[in-house]
Scaffold this motif. Structure first.
Motif, PDB file in Angstrom:
ATOM      1  N   MET A  49      12.406  26.254  -7.475  1.00 23.02           N
ATOM      2  CA  MET A  49      13.822  26.578  -7.308  1.00 23.02           C
ATOM      3  C   MET A  49      14.548  26.583  -8.650  1.00 23.02           C
ATOM      4  SD  MET A  49      14.579  24.496  -3.756  1.00 23.02           S
ATOM      5  CE  MET A  49      16.219  25.183  -3.434  1.00 23.02           C
ATOM      6  N   PHE A  50      13.980  25.923  -9.651  1.00 22.47           N
ATOM      7  CA  PHE A  50      14.466  26.042 -11.025  1.00 22.47           C
ATOM      8  C   PHE A  50      13.818  27.228 -11.740  1.00 22.47           C
ATOM      9  CE2 PHE A  50      15.739  21.620 -10.387  1.00 22.47           C
ATOM     10  CZ  PHE A  50      16.912  21.523 -11.117  1.00 22.47           C
ATOM     11  N   VAL A  51      12.537  27.461 -11.453  1.00 23.51           N
ATOM     12  CA  VAL A  51      11.798  28.526 -12.139  1.00 23.51           C
ATOM     13  C   VAL A  51      12.427  29.889 -11.883  1.00 23.51           C
ATOM     14  CG1 VAL A  51       9.644  29.851 -11.985  1.00 23.51           C
ATOM     15  CG2 VAL A  51       9.571  27.382 -12.359  1.00 23.51           C
ATOM     16  N   TYR A  52      12.809  30.167 -10.649  1.00 19.86           N
ATOM     17  CA  TYR A  52      13.297  31.510 -10.333  1.00 19.86           C
ATOM     18  C   TYR A  52      14.572  31.860 -11.110  1.00 19.86           C
ATOM     19  CZ  TYR A  52      14.485  35.716  -7.776  1.00 19.86           C
ATOM     20  OH  TYR A  52      14.797  37.015  -7.456  1.00 19.86           O
ATOM     21  N   PRO A  53      15.616  31.012 -11.103  1.00 17.99           N
ATOM     22  CA  PRO A  53      16.785  31.363 -11.926  1.00 17.99           C
ATOM     23  C   PRO A  53      16.475  31.377 -13.421  1.00 17.99           C
ATOM     24  CG  PRO A  53      17.083  29.212 -10.892  1.00 17.99           C
ATOM     25  CD  PRO A  53      15.893  29.830 -10.256  1.00 17.99           C
ATOM     26  N   ALA A  54      15.531  30.552 -13.870  1.00 11.60           N
ATOM     27  CA  ALA A  54      15.142  30.602 -15.283  1.00 11.60           C
ATOM     28  C   ALA A  54      14.511  31.950 -15.619  1.00 11.60           C
ATOM     29  CB  ALA A  54      14.170  29.471 -15.601  1.00 11.60           C
ATOM     30  N   LEU A  56      15.272  34.796 -14.094  1.00 15.35           N
ATOM     31  CA  LEU A  56      16.372  35.752 -14.144  1.00 15.35           C
ATOM     32  C   LEU A  56      17.124  35.648 -15.468  1.00 15.35           C
ATOM     33  CD1 LEU A  56      17.831  35.433 -10.515  1.00 15.35           C
ATOM     34  CD2 LEU A  56      16.216  37.133 -11.397  1.00 15.35           C
ATOM     35  N   ALA A  57      17.313  34.414 -15.926  1.00 16.73           N
ATOM     36  CA  ALA A  57      17.997  34.211 -17.205  1.00 16.73           C
ATOM     37  C   ALA A  57      17.195  34.822 -18.349  1.00 16.73           C
ATOM     38  CB  ALA A  57      18.210  32.717 -17.443  1.00 16.73           C
ATOM     39  N   GLU A  58      15.883  34.623 -18.315  1.00 16.63           N
ATOM     40  CA  GLU A  58      15.022  35.187 -19.349  1.00 16.63           C
ATOM     41  C   GLU A  58      15.078  36.710 -19.344  1.00 16.63           C
ATOM     42  OE1 GLU A  58      10.612  35.414 -18.876  1.00 16.63           O
ATOM     43  OE2 GLU A  58      10.646  33.923 -20.478  1.00 16.63           O
ATOM     44  N   ASP A  71      23.101  40.256 -21.061  1.00 18.51           N
ATOM     45  CA  ASP A  71      23.104  39.011 -21.827  1.00 18.51           C
ATOM     46  C   ASP A  71      22.992  37.837 -20.859  1.00 18.51           C
ATOM     47  OD1 ASP A  71      23.730  39.887 -24.648  1.00 18.51           O
ATOM     48  OD2 ASP A  71      25.433  40.772 -23.572  1.00 18.51           O
ATOM     49  N   PHE A  72      22.544  36.704 -21.405  1.00 15.00           N
ATOM     50  CA  PHE A  72      22.553  35.453 -20.660  1.00 15.00           C
ATOM     51  C   PHE A  72      23.595  34.550 -21.296  1.00 15.00           C
ATOM     52  CE2 PHE A  72      20.826  31.024 -20.514  1.00 15.00           C
ATOM     53  CZ  PHE A  72      21.139  30.790 -19.180  1.00 15.00           C
ATOM     54  N   THR A 377       5.112  29.897 -14.913  1.00 11.32           N
ATOM     55  CA  THR A 377       5.701  29.845 -16.242  1.00 11.32           C
ATOM     56  C   THR A 377       5.945  31.284 -16.685  1.00 11.32           C
ATOM     57  OG1 THR A 377       5.378  28.939 -18.474  1.00 11.32           O
ATOM     58  CG2 THR A 377       3.410  29.717 -17.317  1.00 11.32           C
ATOM     59  N   SER A 378       6.066  31.506 -17.983  1.00 12.16           N
ATOM     60  CA  SER A 378       6.297  32.862 -18.480  1.00 12.16           C
ATOM     61  C   SER A 378       5.351  33.131 -19.636  1.00 12.16           C
ATOM     62  CB  SER A 378       7.744  33.020 -18.938  1.00 12.16           C
ATOM     63  OG  SER A 378       7.991  34.313 -19.411  1.00 12.16           O
ATOM     64  N   PRO A 379       4.346  34.007 -19.409  1.00  9.34           N
ATOM     65  CA  PRO A 379       4.073  34.739 -18.174  1.00  9.34           C
ATOM     66  C   PRO A 379       3.376  33.861 -17.136  1.00  9.34           C
ATOM     67  CG  PRO A 379       2.395  35.242 -19.800  1.00  9.34           C
ATOM     68  CD  PRO A 379       3.406  34.367 -20.496  1.00  9.34           C
TER      69      PRO A 379
END
Length: 489
Positions: A49-54, A56-58, A71-72, A377-379
């Motif tokens: 639930m934290f990963v998903y908005p992170a 989107l921010a990325e 922009d973020f 994570t990313s990726p």
């Protein structure tokens, strides 16, 4: 001394199987922490639930490569926490109330720590002695805390002390400007993504030569290279000491010896440190050795294929274990499967009469074949089955194909975002032995490979005997399968 028919220790996946089959038993549930265990409270669910908005921010911050002007501008950290934990905490409270309330009069909740004093006897933290005919141990695991000068393990995860584990980092009152993450495994990589995505300056300290070092080596190298493009990482390093000044922390680094000579900064200053160096089964705090249970070198309870706890290699009648306390896989979906096995076998055992008298032919065996996992994570990273090295060491004549995301049309749509799919198969049987993915939505596109492995489907048949939607991303899976080379029939 109070006696029960069944004692359940832990309320993560261990709380799943306790259904109407056991309504005639006098049951005790010992839970010193939160109902729902690691996954619900500090693991899988809130982290994603934290990963998903992170994510989107990325995407907003990096959209220029897709010819977009976005922009973020920051995260409302308290509001994000409230949205997540209002839901999580309500589920935790609901589970506790259900087991504690009038709807289950045969269940007694013991809200405190227990430890074994014998194979069928435990003592509570308040001194009460409990005996039980049958016991299910589902007590989970706890964060590993490496020793270092200046660090007080008793203060970690407490208010005002700027050193956290995954048990507390998501509830920290303010988003840190600088965060040092110690570790390079799944937990470390997911939180590095979350906090970096929200604008925190993140530094990762990794002891080994690669990030996510337990996965396939080629895929780990790919992930490490991609991750280091956008994150500050010191590999071959470890923390030698901590120094605290007010509400800030300074860590001193030294070479770990796993990457030869490394160029390290002498110190790192941060608002917070996250220790994410793995989790260890809670056998020691349960005094499992006093009960005579077999404990493996990695601190797991030793169980057989029916999830029965062993003592001197033999099943202890009526004693079962599941999840992180005993499983070789610290994964929620595996713990859930093991809970189903324990529930079925416990029901057989109860119906048979005396503990341990259930007929072997009536018992269910656990299935740890083709166990998948993912790192959000990313990726993203996803994996199932053997690594290439494991397959070769096991004696397979292997065929391997590595396919790039940028080789398929959806990869072009993503502006050739980096990513690879690696599939390992047996040349003779044509069966998939393992699959490892780094890239966008890896956790989703790995699923057809899991299914093929679970049902024994040949890799070439999987590739050719179904439609693959064009131009969807799973075409990268199709192309990897088609690139495998097999012996002639």
């Amino acid at each position: 001394m109070t006696h029960f028919d069944l004692l359940l220790i832990g309320t993560g996946s261990g709380n799943m199987f306790l259904d109407d089959r056991f309504s005639g038993l006098k049951v005790a549930i010992a839970e010193e922490w939160h109902f729902g265990g690691t996954c619900l409270n500090v693991g899988c669910i809130p982290t994603k639930m934290f990963v998903y908005p992170a994510m989107l921010a990325e995407h907003a911050a990096d959209a220029g490569r897709y010819n977009l002007s976005t922009d973020f501008h920051g995260v409302d950290w308290p509001a994000l926490q409230k949205r997540i934990f209002d839901r999580v905490d309500a589920i935790e409270a609901g589970g506790r109330d259900y087991r504690s309330g009038d709807r289950q009069p045969h269940v007694t909740v013991l809200p405190e720590h227990v430890h074994f004093t014998g194979q069928k006897t435990v003592s509570t933290a308040s001194g009460e002695q409990i005996t039980s005919d049958r016991i299910v141990i589902a007590a989970g695991a706890s964060p590993v805390i490496p020793e270092a000068e200046g660090l007080d393990p008793q203060l970690i995860d407490t208010d005002g002390y700027p050193v956290f584990t995954s048990n507390s980092i998501m509830r920290m009152p303010r988003l840190p400007e600088r965060l040092v993450i110690i570790g390079s495994g799944i937990i470390a990589m997911e939180f590095a993504h979350v906090f970096a995505g929200f604008g925190t300056e993140v530094t990762v300290i990794a002891r080994g030569p690669r990030l996510l070092g337990s996965i396939d080596e080629e895929v780990s190298d790919e992930f490490t290279e991609l991750f280091e493009r956008s994150h500050r990482v010191h590999r071959g390093a470890e923390v030698s000491s901590y120094r605290f000044t007010g509400d800030r922390v300074t860590v001193t680094l030294k070479a770990s010896g796993r990457l030869g000579d490394v160029d390290l900064p002498p110190e790192l200053d941060a608002d917070a440190v996250l220790i994410a160096t793995g989790r260890t089964p809670n056998t020691s705090s349960l005094h499992a050795s006093i009960a005579g249970f077999d404990v493996l070198d990695d601190s797991r309870l030793r169980v057989d294929a029916q999830q029965r706890v062993l003592s001197d290699g033999e099943p202890v009648p009526g004693v079962f274990a599941l999840g992180d306390i005993s499983s070789p896989h610290q994964l929620k979906h595996v713990a859930n499967h093991e809970a189903n096995v324990v529930g079925d076998n416990l029901a057989v055992d109860v119906a048979a009469g005396e503990p341990g008298s259930g007929a072997e032919a009536d018992l269910t065996a656990v299935n740890h074949d083709a166990v998948p996992g993912a790192v959000f994570t990313s990726p993203q990273v996803a994996y199932v089955g053997m690594t290439e090295r494991e397959a070769r060491d096991a004696g397979h004549e292997v065929t391997v194909k590595v396919q790039k995301y940028s080789d398929v049309a959806y990869g072009w749509a993503m502006a050739d975002d980096p990513g690879i799919v690696k599939i390992i198969a047996d040349r003779r049987s044509r069966r998939i032995l393992g699959a490892h993915i780094v890239g966008h939505e890896a956790s989703m596109i790995v699923q057809p490979l899991i299914q093929a492995m679970a049902f024994g489907q040949a890799a070439d048949e999987m590739a050719a005997r179904q439609y693959w939607i064009h131009p969807a991303l799973p075409e990268v899976i199709e192309n990897a399968l088609l690139g495998l080379e097999f012996d002639a029939h």
